[in-house]
Design an enzyme around this catalytic site. Structure first.
Site, PDB file in Angstrom:
ATOM      1  N   TYR A  17      49.725  37.037  41.090  1.00  0.00           N
ATOM      2  CA  TYR A  17      49.884  38.272  41.867  1.00  0.00           C
ATOM      3  C   TYR A  17      51.329  38.752  41.973  1.00  0.00           C
ATOM      4  O   TYR A  17      51.576  39.853  42.451  1.00  0.00           O
ATOM      5  CB  TYR A  17      49.353  38.060  43.292  1.00  0.00           C
ATOM      6  CG  TYR A  17      47.927  37.601  43.335  1.00  0.00           C
ATOM      7  CD1 TYR A  17      46.889  38.477  43.031  1.00  0.00           C
ATOM      8  CD2 TYR A  17      47.603  36.291  43.666  1.00  0.00           C
ATOM      9  CE1 TYR A  17      45.571  38.061  43.064  1.00  0.00           C
ATOM     10  CE2 TYR A  17      46.285  35.867  43.706  1.00  0.00           C
ATOM     11  CZ  TYR A  17      45.276  36.757  43.399  1.00  0.00           C
ATOM     12  OH  TYR A  17      43.973  36.339  43.429  1.00  0.00           O
ATOM     13  N   HIS A  22      50.156  45.327  44.726  1.00  0.00           N
ATOM     14  CA  HIS A  22      49.777  44.855  46.061  1.00  0.00           C
ATOM     15  C   HIS A  22      50.865  43.965  46.673  1.00  0.00           C
ATOM     16  O   HIS A  22      50.857  43.725  47.874  1.00  0.00           O
ATOM     17  CB  HIS A  22      48.462  44.088  45.958  1.00  0.00           C
ATOM     18  CG  HIS A  22      47.494  44.342  47.067  1.00  0.00           C
ATOM     19  ND1 HIS A  22      47.531  45.437  47.901  1.00  0.00           N
ATOM     20  CD2 HIS A  22      46.422  43.607  47.478  1.00  0.00           C
ATOM     21  CE1 HIS A  22      46.533  45.371  48.763  1.00  0.00           C
ATOM     22  NE2 HIS A  22      45.851  44.269  48.537  1.00  0.00           N
ATOM     23  N   PHE A  65      47.073  35.132  52.130  1.00  0.00           N
ATOM     24  CA  PHE A  65      46.567  36.205  51.283  1.00  0.00           C
ATOM     25  C   PHE A  65      46.397  37.464  52.124  1.00  0.00           C
ATOM     26  O   PHE A  65      46.333  37.424  53.347  1.00  0.00           O
ATOM     27  CB  PHE A  65      45.289  35.817  50.528  1.00  0.00           C
ATOM     28  CG  PHE A  65      45.566  34.839  49.419  1.00  0.00           C
ATOM     29  CD1 PHE A  65      45.951  35.289  48.169  1.00  0.00           C
ATOM     30  CD2 PHE A  65      45.483  33.476  49.639  1.00  0.00           C
ATOM     31  CE1 PHE A  65      46.241  34.396  47.146  1.00  0.00           C
ATOM     32  CE2 PHE A  65      45.769  32.575  48.626  1.00  0.00           C
ATOM     33  CZ  PHE A  65      46.150  33.036  47.379  1.00  0.00           C
ATOM     34  N   ASN A  67      44.183  39.710  52.963  1.00  0.00           N
ATOM     35  CA  ASN A  67      43.123  40.039  53.916  1.00  0.00           C
ATOM     36  C   ASN A  67      43.177  39.252  55.215  1.00  0.00           C
ATOM     37  O   ASN A  67      42.437  39.560  56.148  1.00  0.00           O
ATOM     38  CB  ASN A  67      41.753  39.865  53.259  1.00  0.00           C
ATOM     39  CG  ASN A  67      41.547  40.841  52.121  1.00  0.00           C
ATOM     40  OD1 ASN A  67      42.375  41.713  51.856  1.00  0.00           O
ATOM     41  ND2 ASN A  67      40.443  40.695  51.433  1.00  0.00           N
ATOM     42  N   ASN A 113      43.430  46.444  53.655  1.00  0.00           N
ATOM     43  CA  ASN A 113      42.862  45.245  54.270  1.00  0.00           C
ATOM     44  C   ASN A 113      43.894  44.381  54.981  1.00  0.00           C
ATOM     45  O   ASN A 113      43.586  43.750  55.994  1.00  0.00           O
ATOM     46  CB  ASN A 113      42.095  44.422  53.235  1.00  0.00           C
ATOM     47  CG  ASN A 113      40.800  45.092  52.840  1.00  0.00           C
ATOM     48  OD1 ASN A 113      40.205  45.833  53.626  1.00  0.00           O
ATOM     49  ND2 ASN A 113      40.363  44.859  51.620  1.00  0.00           N
TER      50      ASN A 113
END
Length: 189
Positions: A17, A22, A65, A67, A113
């Site tokens: 990631y 993001h 993470f 969320n 989120n």
């Protein structure tokens, strides 16, 4: 204990990631930490953080993470007794083109989120955000695919400029400049 300002960059851990849209929040926080010649040296199971002692600021990156980012934000708020007005969340914003940064002093999650998690855990929308535009015309229209895509070579200059502007804004915030003044400067300047 001093009254700290808490600046949290949202993102996802791991090489997979690291360079995705993001992770814009992590990118900004890493650059801000390097500006002060600091590393994220405090770790717990929820994330990493560091102190800028002479400025009474804490920089943090959740390890939960995206969320579940609110878990770490809430832990930091409680542990260091940080007022809501002193919390700044740095996150990617798909509604804005790459290069656009905007401060927001409160409000809904706009389908983000990570912000939904922060709102849920703080039990309020009354916290500050630095929204970092990541929208690209050259990626999928599917939200998940777009936010999880990496920046393209043709976008790296815009990305660098936006990170630099974000770090400059956050440095001024840490040094005590009022949010309203920063909003006026960075939204119109």
């Amino acid at each position: 204990m001093p009254t700290y300002k808490l600046i949290v960059g949202l993102g996802n851990l791991g090489k997979k990631y690291e360079k995705t849209r993001h992770n814009a929040g992590f990118m900004v926080l890493d650059r801000l930490a390097s500006l002060f010649h600091l590393n994220f040296d405090k770790t717990n199971k929820l994330g990493d953080y560091l102190f800028i002692k002479e400025k009474a600021a804490i920089l943090a990156k959740p390890a939960t993470f995206m969320n579940n980012s609110g878990l770490f934000v809430k832990w930091l708020q409680d542990h260091f007794q940080i007022p809501l007005a002193n919390i700044m969340i740095v996150h990617d914003e798909i509604a804005f083109d790459l290069g656009v940064i905007r401060l927001k002093m409160q409000g809904s999650a706009n389908n983000h989120n990570g912000i939904k998690s922060v709102i849920r855990h703080l039990d309020t929308e009354q916290f500050n955000r630095l929204r970092f535009g990541i929208k690209s015309q050259n990626t999928s229209n599917i939200l998940h695919e777009q936010v999880m895509s990496e920046f393209q070579n043709s976008e790296l200059t815009k990305l660098e400029v936006a990170i630099t502007k974000s770090v400059e804004l956050l440095k001024r915030y840490i040094e005590g400049e009022e949010l309203q003044r920063l909003m006026e400067y960075y939204h119109h300047g």
